[in-house]
Design a protein around this motif. Sequence first.
Motif, PDB file in Angstrom:
ATOM      1  N   UNK A 154     -16.441   9.932  33.264  1.00 38.85           N
ATOM      2  CA  UNK A 154     -17.829   9.638  32.886  1.00 38.85           C
ATOM      3  C   UNK A 154     -18.534   8.832  33.972  1.00 38.85           C
ATOM      4  N   UNK A 155     -17.836   7.839  34.501  1.00 38.93           N
ATOM      5  CA  UNK A 155     -18.520   6.905  35.400  1.00 38.93           C
ATOM      6  C   UNK A 155     -17.935   6.835  36.807  1.00 38.93           C
ATOM      7  N   UNK A 156     -16.804   7.499  37.043  1.00 40.12           N
ATOM      8  CA  UNK A 156     -16.212   7.450  38.374  1.00 40.12           C
ATOM      9  C   UNK A 156     -16.919   8.380  39.342  1.00 40.12           C
ATOM     10  N   UNK A 157     -16.655   8.163  40.620  1.00 39.10           N
ATOM     11  CA  UNK A 157     -17.194   9.074  41.633  1.00 39.10           C
ATOM     12  C   UNK A 157     -16.206  10.232  41.800  1.00 39.10           C
ATOM     13  N   UNK A 158     -16.653  11.355  42.365  1.00 37.23           N
ATOM     14  CA  UNK A 158     -15.704  12.459  42.617  1.00 37.23           C
ATOM     15  C   UNK A 158     -14.519  12.003  43.478  1.00 37.23           C
ATOM     16  N   UNK A 159     -14.779  11.096  44.416  1.00 34.67           N
ATOM     17  CA  UNK A 159     -13.688  10.603  45.261  1.00 34.67           C
ATOM     18  C   UNK A 159     -12.660   9.856  44.413  1.00 34.67           C
ATOM     19  N   UNK A 160     -13.158   9.007  43.516  1.00 35.14           N
ATOM     20  CA  UNK A 160     -12.229   8.266  42.637  1.00 35.14           C
ATOM     21  C   UNK A 160     -11.437   9.217  41.741  1.00 35.14           C
ATOM     22  N   UNK A 161     -12.106  10.245  41.241  1.00 39.12           N
ATOM     23  CA  UNK A 161     -11.418  11.230  40.382  1.00 39.12           C
ATOM     24  C   UNK A 161     -10.327  11.928  41.182  1.00 39.12           C
ATOM     25  N   UNK A 162     -10.649  12.324  42.403  1.00 42.99           N
ATOM     26  CA  UNK A 162      -9.655  13.035  43.227  1.00 42.99           C
ATOM     27  C   UNK A 162      -8.460  12.142  43.548  1.00 42.99           C
ATOM     28  N   UNK A 163      -8.743  10.875  43.812  1.00 44.55           N
ATOM     29  CA  UNK A 163      -7.632   9.950  44.115  1.00 44.55           C
ATOM     30  C   UNK A 163      -6.702   9.789  42.907  1.00 44.55           C
ATOM     31  N   UNK A 164      -7.310   9.683  41.715  1.00 40.79           N
ATOM     32  CA  UNK A 164      -6.493   9.572  40.503  1.00 40.79           C
ATOM     33  C   UNK A 164      -5.697  10.860  40.272  1.00 40.79           C
ATOM     34  N   UNK A 165      -6.335  11.993  40.522  1.00 42.80           N
ATOM     35  CA  UNK A 165      -5.626  13.280  40.380  1.00 42.80           C
ATOM     36  C   UNK A 165      -4.429  13.314  41.337  1.00 42.80           C
ATOM     37  N   UNK A 166      -4.646  12.846  42.540  1.00 41.85           N
ATOM     38  CA  UNK A 166      -3.557  12.865  43.535  1.00 41.85           C
ATOM     39  C   UNK A 166      -2.370  12.032  43.041  1.00 41.85           C
ATOM     40  N   UNK A 167      -2.685  10.854  42.474  1.00 38.44           N
ATOM     41  CA  UNK A 167      -1.605   9.988  41.964  1.00 38.44           C
ATOM     42  C   UNK A 167      -0.857  10.677  40.808  1.00 38.44           C
ATOM     43  N   UNK A 168      -1.623  11.330  39.942  1.00 43.90           N
ATOM     44  CA  UNK A 168      -0.974  11.996  38.798  1.00 43.90           C
ATOM     45  C   UNK A 168      -0.129  13.183  39.252  1.00 43.90           C
ATOM     46  N   UNK A 169      -0.635  13.900  40.233  1.00 40.03           N
ATOM     47  CA  UNK A 169       0.138  15.035  40.775  1.00 40.03           C
ATOM     48  C   UNK A 169       1.439  14.513  41.390  1.00 40.03           C
ATOM     49  N   UNK A 170       1.336  13.404  42.135  1.00 39.50           N
ATOM     50  CA  UNK A 170       2.541  12.825  42.753  1.00 39.50           C
ATOM     51  C   UNK A 170       3.602  12.491  41.697  1.00 39.50           C
ATOM     52  N   UNK A 171       3.139  11.966  40.560  1.00 36.49           N
ATOM     53  CA  UNK A 171       4.088  11.518  39.523  1.00 36.49           C
ATOM     54  C   UNK A 171       4.593  12.652  38.630  1.00 36.49           C
ATOM     55  N   UNK A 172       3.717  13.609  38.332  1.00 39.64           N
ATOM     56  CA  UNK A 172       4.043  14.564  37.264  1.00 39.64           C
ATOM     57  C   UNK A 172       4.327  15.995  37.724  1.00 39.64           C
ATOM     58  N   UNK A 173       3.919  16.329  38.952  1.00 38.34           N
ATOM     59  CA  UNK A 173       4.063  17.730  39.382  1.00 38.34           C
ATOM     60  C   UNK A 173       5.447  18.106  39.915  1.00 38.34           C
ATOM     61  N   UNK A 174       6.195  17.179  40.533  1.00 38.59           N
ATOM     62  CA  UNK A 174       7.464  17.599  41.125  1.00 38.59           C
ATOM     63  C   UNK A 174       8.371  18.325  40.120  1.00 38.59           C
ATOM     64  N   UNK A 175       8.881  19.466  40.542  1.00 36.77           N
ATOM     65  CA  UNK A 175       9.763  20.248  39.661  1.00 36.77           C
ATOM     66  C   UNK A 175       9.027  21.257  38.793  1.00 36.77           C
TER      67      UNK A 175
END
Lengths: 221, 390
Positions: free
Chosen positions: B338-359
Amino acid sequence: MVIKEKDVLDDIRAAVAAGSRKETSEMTGSALKAGSQAEDIRDAILGGLNLVRRGLMSRSASIPEFLLCVDAASDGLAKLSEARIEMGREHPTIVIGVVEGDPHEMGKAIIAGIYRAFGFRVIDLGVQVPAEDFVKGVLQSGADILALSAMMSTTMVQMPDIISAVRQKSPQTLIMVGGAPLDRKLAEQYGADGYAESAVTVLEETQAVLEKSSRSGQYRS
Amino acid sequence: MPENAGTDVLKAFKFFLGGIPPSPKLLPEPLVNAVAGLSSVRGRITRLTNIERLFVTLMHREPDRVPCCTVVNGGSRRLVGHTYAEFSTDPKIAAECFLAGFNHIGGEVIVPLVDLSIEAADFGQKMVYPLNSTAHPDYADPVIKDVEDYRKLKPIDFKSASRMQGFIEAFSIIRKGVGLKGIVSGFVFGPLGVLSMMRGAGELFRDCISHPSDVMAALETITGVLVEFAERQCDCGAAMVVIDTLYASWNGLSKELWEKIEGPFADEVAASIRKKGAMVGVHNCGHGVYFDAQIRSMEPAAISFAHLPDDCRSRRELKERYGGQVVLIGMIDTPLLTHGTPHEVMEECRRQIDDLAPGGGFVLAPGCEFPMNGPLENAYAIVKAAELYG
């Protein structure tokens, strides 16, 4: 049969914690008749409420149990009021409501119930409250605190405008926000003085906000 | 595989010929595993199609990159200039909006949820259709006004269920429009959720403790209708149907009470979906979600969530504990979108991908519906993050 006062108060505490409205009400009445001090009865009621509230924190209690507990505590406190017993305390005034377009009642009702139980004077504006009604409610009551709730991403965005409108007309009123789509960072960004994440933390958060503004000591949890 | 595996393969083939990606559950498991393995290897050297990517993900293998679902549902109305009231009440408009969201913004999955009151409205719940916000029940006039009303609730004749029929109509149009470019998932609100729309959550919660048998009588009636609703979605080509069991979390009932009150009925809906050869998905955007109880009850293939489960303290712990059992779908925060910038959203996505995507076994998505009036550039940011960091 002689019933020890401590046992009666323990029973009231247990009845509130069990969410039993009937028992709480009856026992409060009996305790008053037996000559227990209203302050002690009130403390027993709040003790029961706090037990379950802390249970929410440790996850040993659930929201439905807490709702029943708030109902029972409210009945017990109402019984004390019926007996026209004044506690001789200052009661900070809280205006509470859910912002316009948002029909979600439950979270606000729980928080209002907790505030009432812990000695606040609560003016509940209900749900779907327009900004001007919040301003009016604060001005008419001289509210110490305005508590705003929103449960939807579409409705929470009104909060900055409401906060700004209230600040203009009543700068001394402290403003707290809460609701599912919010977090502390967003509350700060909206300009609120405090953020109530849940029923578990609302009293401590309110106390912190009051202390910050030097209006503490008006209630105890 | 069930004994009617041949019929299932035939059904899968028919869906495929009709331009609909079939559920992997319709195909023999060895074949599915072999194809998933080969596609995963192929994904290391070349780009997979959307369907391949999802297929590999659902089989818990690593695709070329994580797939994503933006869950831009109500928000998609702004792409084509419709009001929320039009989006809620006209299936053709709803379909047009969902397809615009899919085609303009991207992603591999659509969950065409319009609002959470579709089923309740067909049970006779009076509704409010705001111009630019989600449709919701008129809580001042609930169907269940008192405890006695639970047992008075009657099953619905699906022919007269206009909102559910509308959902099926929209679903079919979307399914056809998406074709083999992605998966369109079905959606039903869980039995207890539907009941809360006709009683109000606060009163329902109290009744779950004080009058559980009355509540469960109503849940039985509702479940029969939900089974039919879910089956119709499967017949229209839903490879997965998501059941929203919000109250299986700290925001609802205790775990024990949920397993007693809603668990058996959620299981019945899930079993009907599996029987149709589709996968069961679960959505729960509450805090402290009961992953374990929901897995026990519904045996889902995937869980969409906004917050950590009650028994995990970090995303990595979540992945370790549940990543092998269910595909994880989530968990981008609503305030950030709602209130984040696209850059902030992408950074959070990157962190979630790092944690949850492997495998494998992870679909990047908001934890709940994308904020319907939120900045759409943040939805594009999710897709971009999946492409860049996935």
